[in-house]
Design a protein around this motif. Sequence first.
Motif, PDB file in Angstrom:
ATOM      1  N   ALA A  43     -41.832  32.666 -12.722  1.00 44.04           N
ATOM      2  CA  ALA A  43     -40.418  32.796 -13.091  1.00 44.04           C
ATOM      3  C   ALA A  43     -39.594  33.290 -11.910  1.00 44.04           C
ATOM      4  O   ALA A  43     -38.525  32.743 -11.607  1.00 44.04           O
ATOM      5  N   ALA A  44     -40.083  34.319 -11.231  1.00 44.56           N
ATOM      6  CA  ALA A  44     -39.341  34.871 -10.100  1.00 44.56           C
ATOM      7  C   ALA A  44     -39.176  33.850  -8.982  1.00 44.56           C
ATOM      8  O   ALA A  44     -38.121  33.757  -8.354  1.00 44.56           O
ATOM      9  N   MET A  45     -40.207  33.051  -8.733  1.00 45.22           N
ATOM     10  CA  MET A  45     -40.166  32.090  -7.634  1.00 45.22           C
ATOM     11  C   MET A  45     -39.198  30.945  -7.881  1.00 45.22           C
ATOM     12  O   MET A  45     -38.743  30.299  -6.929  1.00 45.22           O
ATOM     13  N   THR A  46     -38.865  30.684  -9.139  1.00 47.95           N
ATOM     14  CA  THR A  46     -38.055  29.500  -9.444  1.00 47.95           C
ATOM     15  C   THR A  46     -36.661  29.815  -9.978  1.00 47.95           C
ATOM     16  O   THR A  46     -35.901  28.884 -10.271  1.00 47.95           O
ATOM     17  N   LEU A  47     -36.298  31.076 -10.106  1.00 47.84           N
ATOM     18  CA  LEU A  47     -34.978  31.424 -10.639  1.00 47.84           C
ATOM     19  C   LEU A  47     -33.851  30.817  -9.806  1.00 47.84           C
ATOM     20  O   LEU A  47     -32.946  30.159 -10.330  1.00 47.84           O
ATOM     21  N   ALA A  48     -33.893  31.024  -8.491  1.00 46.80           N
ATOM     22  CA  ALA A  48     -32.836  30.498  -7.626  1.00 46.80           C
ATOM     23  C   ALA A  48     -32.846  28.975  -7.597  1.00 46.80           C
ATOM     24  O   ALA A  48     -31.798  28.330  -7.509  1.00 46.80           O
ATOM     25  N   ILE A  49     -34.036  28.390  -7.677  1.00 47.85           N
ATOM     26  CA  ILE A  49     -34.148  26.930  -7.631  1.00 47.85           C
ATOM     27  C   ILE A  49     -33.452  26.296  -8.834  1.00 47.85           C
ATOM     28  O   ILE A  49     -32.685  25.334  -8.692  1.00 47.85           O
ATOM     29  N   PHE A  50     -33.697  26.840 -10.020  1.00 49.27           N
ATOM     30  CA  PHE A  50     -33.074  26.261 -11.212  1.00 49.27           C
ATOM     31  C   PHE A  50     -31.574  26.513 -11.255  1.00 49.27           C
ATOM     32  O   PHE A  50     -30.817  25.691 -11.778  1.00 49.27           O
ATOM     33  N   ALA A  51     -31.132  27.646 -10.720  1.00 48.01           N
ATOM     34  CA  ALA A  51     -29.687  27.905 -10.660  1.00 48.01           C
ATOM     35  C   ALA A  51     -29.003  26.851  -9.805  1.00 48.01           C
ATOM     36  O   ALA A  51     -27.922  26.347 -10.158  1.00 48.01           O
ATOM     37  N   ALA A  52     -29.618  26.494  -8.671  1.00 51.45           N
ATOM     38  CA  ALA A  52     -29.038  25.464  -7.801  1.00 51.45           C
ATOM     39  C   ALA A  52     -29.178  24.081  -8.411  1.00 51.45           C
ATOM     40  O   ALA A  52     -28.267  23.244  -8.316  1.00 51.45           O
ATOM     41  N   LEU A  53     -30.314  23.820  -9.047  1.00 56.43           N
ATOM     42  CA  LEU A  53     -30.536  22.510  -9.648  1.00 56.43           C
ATOM     43  C   LEU A  53     -29.546  22.244 -10.777  1.00 56.43           C
ATOM     44  O   LEU A  53     -29.057  21.111 -10.949  1.00 56.43           O
ATOM     45  N   ALA A  54     -29.217  23.286 -11.550  1.00 55.66           N
ATOM     46  CA  ALA A  54     -28.276  23.117 -12.662  1.00 55.66           C
ATOM     47  C   ALA A  54     -26.897  22.718 -12.166  1.00 55.66           C
ATOM     48  O   ALA A  54     -26.173  21.962 -12.837  1.00 55.66           O
ATOM     49  N   ALA A  55     -26.509  23.203 -10.989  1.00 58.13           N
ATOM     50  CA  ALA A  55     -25.204  22.836 -10.437  1.00 58.13           C
ATOM     51  C   ALA A  55     -25.168  21.369 -10.024  1.00 58.13           C
ATOM     52  O   ALA A  55     -24.096  20.765  -9.957  1.00 58.13           O
ATOM     53  N   ARG A  56     -26.346  20.778  -9.785  1.00 52.05           N
ATOM     54  CA  ARG A  56     -26.400  19.416  -9.295  1.00 52.05           C
ATOM     55  C   ARG A  56     -26.669  18.385 -10.382  1.00 52.05           C
ATOM     56  O   ARG A  56     -26.219  17.245 -10.288  1.00 52.05           O
ATOM     57  N   ILE A  57     -27.424  18.756 -11.409  1.00 51.34           N
ATOM     58  CA  ILE A  57     -27.720  17.781 -12.466  1.00 51.34           C
ATOM     59  C   ILE A  57     -27.160  18.201 -13.822  1.00 51.34           C
ATOM     60  O   ILE A  57     -27.300  17.462 -14.797  1.00 51.34           O
ATOM     61  N   GLY A  58     -26.548  19.387 -13.905  1.00 55.30           N
ATOM     62  CA  GLY A  58     -25.927  19.835 -15.147  1.00 55.30           C
ATOM     63  C   GLY A  58     -26.753  20.861 -15.883  1.00 55.30           C
ATOM     64  O   GLY A  58     -27.986  20.837 -15.843  1.00 55.30           O
ATOM     65  N   TYR A  59     -26.041  21.774 -16.570  1.00 56.11           N
ATOM     66  CA  TYR A  59     -26.722  22.824 -17.329  1.00 56.11           C
ATOM     67  C   TYR A  59     -27.578  22.246 -18.450  1.00 56.11           C
ATOM     68  O   TYR A  59     -28.669  22.743 -18.726  1.00 56.11           O
ATOM     69  N   ARG A  60     -27.080  21.219 -19.101  1.00 55.25           N
ATOM     70  CA  ARG A  60     -27.756  20.682 -20.283  1.00 55.25           C
ATOM     71  C   ARG A  60     -29.181  20.232 -19.964  1.00 55.25           C
ATOM     72  O   ARG A  60     -30.130  20.583 -20.669  1.00 55.25           O
ATOM     73  N   ARG A  61     -29.330  19.446 -18.914  1.00 55.66           N
ATOM     74  CA  ARG A  61     -30.653  18.914 -18.581  1.00 55.66           C
ATOM     75  C   ARG A  61     -31.632  20.019 -18.229  1.00 55.66           C
ATOM     76  O   ARG A  61     -32.780  20.021 -18.688  1.00 55.66           O
ATOM     77  N   VAL A  62     -31.187  20.966 -17.413  1.00 59.75           N
ATOM     78  CA  VAL A  62     -32.081  22.047 -16.987  1.00 59.75           C
ATOM     79  C   VAL A  62     -32.462  22.921 -18.178  1.00 59.75           C
ATOM     80  O   VAL A  62     -33.636  23.277 -18.363  1.00 59.75           O
ATOM     81  N   PHE A  63     -31.485  23.259 -19.018  1.00 60.88           N
ATOM     82  CA  PHE A  63     -31.763  24.139 -20.155  1.00 60.88           C
ATOM     83  C   PHE A  63     -32.706  23.471 -21.148  1.00 60.88           C
ATOM     84  O   PHE A  63     -33.673  24.092 -21.610  1.00 60.88           O
ATOM     85  N   LEU A  64     -32.450  22.211 -21.487  1.00 64.96           N
ATOM     86  CA  LEU A  64     -33.304  21.516 -22.448  1.00 64.96           C
ATOM     87  C   LEU A  64     -34.722  21.335 -21.908  1.00 64.96           C
ATOM     88  O   LEU A  64     -35.701  21.511 -22.641  1.00 64.96           O
ATOM     89  N   ALA A  65     -34.840  20.996 -20.623  1.00 63.05           N
ATOM     90  CA  ALA A  65     -36.169  20.835 -20.037  1.00 63.05           C
ATOM     91  C   ALA A  65     -36.921  22.161 -20.024  1.00 63.05           C
ATOM     92  O   ALA A  65     -38.118  22.227 -20.344  1.00 63.05           O
TER      93      ALA A  65
END
Length: 471
Positions: free
Chosen positions: A68-90
């Motif tokens: 979880a710690a290793m990927t927190l920043a990655i998902f925050a950046a990914l959500a800005a690029r593909i949208g909150y919906r996709r990241v949250f649902l996945a």
Amino acid sequence: MMLFSNQPGDEGLPGDERARVMAAVMTTTLMGVFDGTMINIALPSMANAMQVSANVAVWFANGYLLSAAMTLAIFAALAARIGYRRVFLAGLTTFTLTSLGCALAKTPEVLIGMRILQGIGGAATLSIAPAILRSVFPGRLLGRILGLHALLIASSTAIAPVLGGTILDTLSWQWLFAINIIPGSIALLLAWRALPRKAAVDSAPFDTMGAVLSAALLGSTIMTANSFQHVLQSAGQESVTWALIAMVSAIAFIWHIRRSRAPLLPPVMFKNSRFTLAALTSLASFVSQGITFVALPFLFQSVYGYSPVVSALLFTPWPIGIVLIAPHAGRWADTLSAPLISTIGLIIFVVGLVLLATLPSSPSAWNICLRSLVCGVGFGCFQSPNNREMLSNVARENASYASGVLSIVRTFGQCLGAAVVGVLLTVAAAPEHQTLDEQTVHLALWIAVIASTGSVLFSLSRLRPAVRAAA
């Protein structure tokens, strides 16, 4: 309810859709926080059931925390690029399915693997949950909704050991994971129906090198904190190795994001002194909370002789204090100075920690509970206004990044706090200290007082800029 009423000019979603999104986000946050904390109390039972050593069993908890710690920043950046919906649902889908996988695991290797995947799913949801709430609620309600979200996280962290102990007393450890399946499925259905299909706010290519360096930095820092408990053995070689990796990764990451055209975390956010000071204030306060939450069980059980269940119940006034004050603090932050309110809360929090650090040798349960209640009131008054200060001092398109930073400082603060107690307990367990004495635990609590005093100083330094900006 005012959270779901509409006024002219409100941005975000209509009231009924806000309610569904809020239910999905809050349920997911509840599961993520519970799963990251209540598993600790089950480690001895899980080690016995799977016939593994304590060193192996600890990875049932660390696997989740590390991934979880290793990927927190990655998902925050990914959500800005593909949208909150996709990241949250996945993330929610991954978390729910791996909860089932953990419950069905028959070997320690499979369980650790499922926990690593579950931590990745949890990071995907927790890293952007505040950003989602900001996107669907109007600005006039931001403090209130963040107050409820902070209340949920803090209360869940305190209540999780009680729930975990109750489940272990009545059922098997597998139910610690199985209980996620039904609420996870409900949250997934709500999120699928309610989360808006908005376009990405950042069209720049994903920063792969920044993601690798970020994961290396965050992961090695967690491993450094975890290895502190072995600092007295083997000349602390493990701690030194991980610390060197963390330092090199930090230098490389900072160098990279300052020169990249599309960095994983925009440096422009940290040029805003109010955002940076809010993040530092949060980090110091969660270090203090992490120390307290690990040290007090030793004090209650090893020194005062309370049972694990009673020790968990002695924590109850802490979340009660948060429940009593956090929603009001969030509402006050919408109309008054958020830095001022959070500073007042931190001062109350320091007073409560001093009261805990000065507990007598044989206190009554009421005495302990009243001091713990003061800590809860102070922390509840601090957290939601401080979170509002962080999210409201970045551009809306950077909300997911700010949300990721918020999650990172919380996770790292708690880990560093736990590491401090680990070092002190290692010293206490040395040959010349065969038993855990009361002085060691009180020393840990005084270190928590120092850390929280540091957070007060960070918070005080932002009062003048905040007042000037309001004027």
